[in-house]
Design a protein around this motif. Structure first.
Motif, PDB file in Angstrom:
ATOM      1  N   THR A  95       0.816  -1.220   0.000  1.00  0.00           N
ATOM      2  CA  THR A  95       0.000   0.000   0.000  1.00  0.00           C
ATOM      3  C   THR A  95       0.849   1.268   0.000  1.00  0.00           C
ATOM      4  O   THR A  95       0.345   2.347  -0.290  1.00  0.00           O
ATOM      5  N   GLY A  96       2.122   1.148   0.361  1.00  0.00           N
ATOM      6  CA  GLY A  96       2.984   2.318   0.462  1.00  0.00           C
ATOM      7  C   GLY A  96       2.820   3.076   1.765  1.00  0.00           C
ATOM      8  O   GLY A  96       3.391   4.144   1.950  1.00  0.00           O
ATOM      9  N   ARG A  97       2.055   2.528   2.699  1.00  0.00           N
ATOM     10  CA  ARG A  97       1.827   3.180   3.987  1.00  0.00           C
ATOM     11  C   ARG A  97       3.098   3.158   4.825  1.00  0.00           C
ATOM     12  O   ARG A  97       3.728   2.114   5.010  1.00  0.00           O
ATOM     13  N   VAL A  98       3.480   4.334   5.315  1.00  0.00           N
ATOM     14  CA  VAL A  98       4.639   4.471   6.199  1.00  0.00           C
ATOM     15  C   VAL A  98       4.143   5.072   7.504  1.00  0.00           C
ATOM     16  O   VAL A  98       3.361   6.015   7.500  1.00  0.00           O
ATOM     17  N   GLU A  99       4.593   4.504   8.602  1.00  0.00           N
ATOM     18  CA  GLU A  99       4.151   4.983   9.908  1.00  0.00           C
ATOM     19  C   GLU A  99       5.317   4.945  10.883  1.00  0.00           C
ATOM     20  O   GLU A  99       6.053   3.962  10.950  1.00  0.00           O
ATOM     21  N   ASP A 100       5.500   6.042  11.625  1.00  0.00           N
ATOM     22  CA  ASP A 100       6.486   6.087  12.693  1.00  0.00           C
ATOM     23  C   ASP A 100       5.785   5.816  14.007  1.00  0.00           C
ATOM     24  O   ASP A 100       4.728   6.386  14.284  1.00  0.00           O
TER      25      ASP A 100
END
Length: 139
Positions: free
Chosen positions: A36-41
């Motif tokens: 999905t390309g989701r990036v989360e810190d």
């Protein structure tokens, strides 16, 4: 296995004393879903686990150089695939060398960014006066 140990030994700097490390109460990880390309810190406390996609990621320990808290973080992570409870990764990850000890998963990637050492970077502030800077004439 022997070749891996030799390669790791060559990467470690040879100093007289080992670097003094401090343990942090938590750390920050980055999660990537490659589909999905989701990036989360994520900021996690030591021992805390979080469900990310089909993974459960737990921060077991986070360490940083005592004399330079903003420098290289080292975190021990345990990553489980939620369905089937299969362990995907358990080990140390280094912020400065994420590929050295990376999790191998076809869809997800997780790596350490920093430890929560209590170090706060100074804020960048704007100058008080709004006068333009003097121009430098090249002659």
């Amino acid at each position: 296995m022997k070749r891996l140990l030799v390669a790791l030994a060559l990467l470690v700097p040879t100093t007289g004393a080992a670097q003094d490390m401090a343990s942090a109460p938590g750390g920050t990880l980055r999660f990537l879903d490659k589909v999905t390309g989701r990036v989360e810190d994520l900021s996690l406390s030591r021992g805390q686990a979080v469900l990310l996609g089909r993974l459960t990621v737990q921060l077991d320990e986070c360490r940083y150089p005592r004399d330079n808290p903003a420098a290289d973080a080292q975190a021990h992570l345990t990553v489980m695939e939620t369905e089937g409870a299969r362990q995907m990764f358990s080990g140390w990850m280094l912020a400065s060398s994420p590929a050295l000890s990376a999790m191998d998963h076809p869809r997800y990637d997780v790596w350490v960014l920093s430890c929560d050492s209590g170090f706060v970077a100074p804020e960048v502030t704007e100058p008080d006066n709004e006068e333009p800077l003097e121009e430098i004439n090249e002659g």
